[in-house]
Enzyme design. Structure first.
Site, short mmCIF file in Angstrom:
data_model
loop_
_atom_site.label_atom_id
_atom_site.label_comp_id
_atom_site.label_asym_id
_atom_site.label_seq_id
_atom_site.Cartn_x
_atom_site.Cartn_y
_atom_site.Cartn_z
N THR A 1 -49.31 26.38 -27.16
CA THR A 1 -49.76 26.12 -25.79
C THR A 1 -49.67 24.63 -25.46
O THR A 1 -49.70 23.80 -26.36
CB THR A 1 -51.24 26.58 -25.72
N ARG B 1 -53.08 40.99 -21.74
CA ARG B 1 -54.09 40.17 -22.45
C ARG B 1 -54.10 38.76 -21.85
O ARG B 1 -53.07 38.14 -21.64
CB ARG B 1 -53.74 40.11 -23.94
N VAL B 2 -55.29 38.26 -21.59
CA VAL B 2 -55.44 36.88 -21.13
C VAL B 2 -56.40 36.18 -22.09
O VAL B 2 -57.46 36.72 -22.41
CB VAL B 2 -56.00 36.84 -19.68
N GLY B 3 -56.02 34.99 -22.53
CA GLY B 3 -56.86 34.24 -23.46
C GLY B 3 -57.73 33.22 -22.73
O GLY B 3 -58.02 33.36 -21.54
N ASP B 4 -58.08 32.19 -23.44
CA ASP B 4 -58.94 31.14 -22.87
C ASP B 4 -58.23 30.27 -21.85
O ASP B 4 -58.87 29.72 -20.94
CB ASP B 4 -59.42 30.22 -24.00
N THR C 1 -56.70 24.40 -27.12
CA THR C 1 -55.63 25.24 -27.63
C THR C 1 -56.13 25.94 -28.89
O THR C 1 -57.05 25.46 -29.54
CB THR C 1 -54.35 24.42 -27.94
N GLY C 2 -55.51 27.06 -29.20
CA GLY C 2 -55.92 27.79 -30.40
C GLY C 2 -56.22 29.25 -30.09
O GLY C 2 -55.71 29.80 -29.11
N GLY D 1 -57.57 32.05 -28.58
CA GLY D 1 -58.26 32.20 -27.30
C GLY D 1 -59.50 33.07 -27.34
O GLY D 1 -60.51 32.78 -26.68
N1 ASP Z 1 -55.21 29.53 -26.48
C1 ASP Z 1 -53.98 30.25 -26.25
C2 ASP Z 1 -54.30 31.70 -26.04
O1 ASP Z 1 -55.16 32.22 -26.72
C3 ASP Z 1 -53.02 30.13 -27.37
C4 ASP Z 1 -52.76 28.73 -27.84
O2 ASP Z 1 -53.49 27.82 -27.53
O3 ASP Z 1 -51.77 28.54 -28.53
O4 ASP Z 1 -53.64 32.32 -25.24
#
Ligand code: ASP
Length: 297
Positions: free
Chosen positions: A167, A195-198, A218-219, A221
């Site tokens: 990300t 799917r939606v993350g953070d 990032t990371g 989610g």
């Molecule tokens: N945080 C992002 C998600 O979960 C992924 C990422 O940061 O690489 O969609």
């Protein structure tokens, strides 16, 4: 005040072959953002300019070259927030928008809403006169091949683990002390459709408040959402903690409270930068006191 900008290209285990490309991409994004800031431009313009560069770069999981979802399609999420009014604009699960950060900005400036998803977001893009692309135009050959490997492995987590993070995000403060933050992503490798993350969620993927600072996450989610990581970090900045101490504490909380991995970049209202991550690497960079770009893969 002296403007500052920090960018990241994701917290993950960057393979050796991608290190130079990640470093070059972060440097180009810093150059684009600092061109805006050095000309006296707004933090929000600098963040948008930096993120567009990262979205266009296929080495990052944002815009063109993002990970494919379970059905082999790219679905993109992005958010832009400005710290004067706390206004934010975000989009999620869009498949026909090459630069979702630009659309997030249109949502911020030209809609009554904060977050638009899927077809509605694309309809809004069309209304705003933004060009829509074909979904295939966002797919690179290498991501198609990676998806094929995951599929053949039955989507075993080991098959796509190393490609999960990439990300992009940026946080800036301009000469007038205005703070902005933004994040853009293709989400996790082989995610469930829809799917939606953070990343596009206010307070999770990013937060900006002129009174305290700005942050971009990032990371993983699903874990970041549980601790509302960006807003949690900004609250600690507001209490007067040092940016680096805050970034480290947020990443510690992510690990200890919800067993998550990831990274965070921060700028406080004095333009001081913090960056922390619990993955093997986080591509990120900023400009130091001597005016040089410092970029870490
Ligand atoms: N945080 C992002 C998600 O979960 C992924 C990422 O940061 O690489 O969609």
């Amino acid at each position: 005040m002296r403007p500052a900008l920090v960018v990241h290209g994701g917290a993950w285990d960057i393979p050796g072959v991608a290190v130079d490309a990640c470093r070059a991409g972060c440097r180009r994004a810093l150059e684009a953002g600092h061109r805006v800031l050095d000309a006296g431009g707004a933090a929000m313009d600098a963040v948008e300019a930096a993120i567009v560069v990262l979205e266009e770069d296929p080495v990052f999981d944002a815009g063109f070259g993002s990970h494919l979802n379970l059905r082999g399609r790219v679905q993109l999420d992005a958010i832009l927030m400005e710290g004067e009014t706390l206004n934010a604009g975000a989009v999620a699960a869009v498949e026909r928008v090459r630069n979702p950060i630009r659309l997030a900005r249109r949502v911020l400036e030209a809609s009554r809403h904060v977050l638009l998803v899927g077809e509605g977001a694309e309809e809004f893009a069309r209304e705003q006169g933004m060009p829509l692309c074909r979904p295939e135009e966002l797919v690179t050959e290498s991501q198609r091949a990676a998806w094929q490997v995951c599929r053949e492995a039955g989507h075993d987590s080991a098959a796509h683990f190393a490609r999960e993070h990439g990300t992009v995000g940026a946080v800036a403060i301009d000469v007038a002390g205005r703070i902005a933050a933004g994040t853009s992503t293709g989400g996790t490798c082989c995610k469930y459709p829809g799917r939606v993350g953070d990343s596009p969620l206010i307070g999770c993927g990013c937060y900006a408040d002129n009174e305290a600072g700005g942050a971009a996450s990032t990371g993983w989610g699903e874990a970041i959402m549980k601790i509302v990581m960006a807003k949690t970090a900004i609250d600690w900045l507001r209490e007067g903690h040092e940016p680096q101490e805050v970034a480290d504490r947020a990443i510690r909380l992510l690990r200890e409270r919800v067993e998550g991995t990831g990274g965070l970049i921060l700028v406080d209202r004095q333009g001081r930068i913090g960056a922390s991550f619990s993955t093997p690497h986080m591509a990120h960079g900023y400009r130091n006191a001597n005016g040089e770009f410092v970029v870490f893969p």
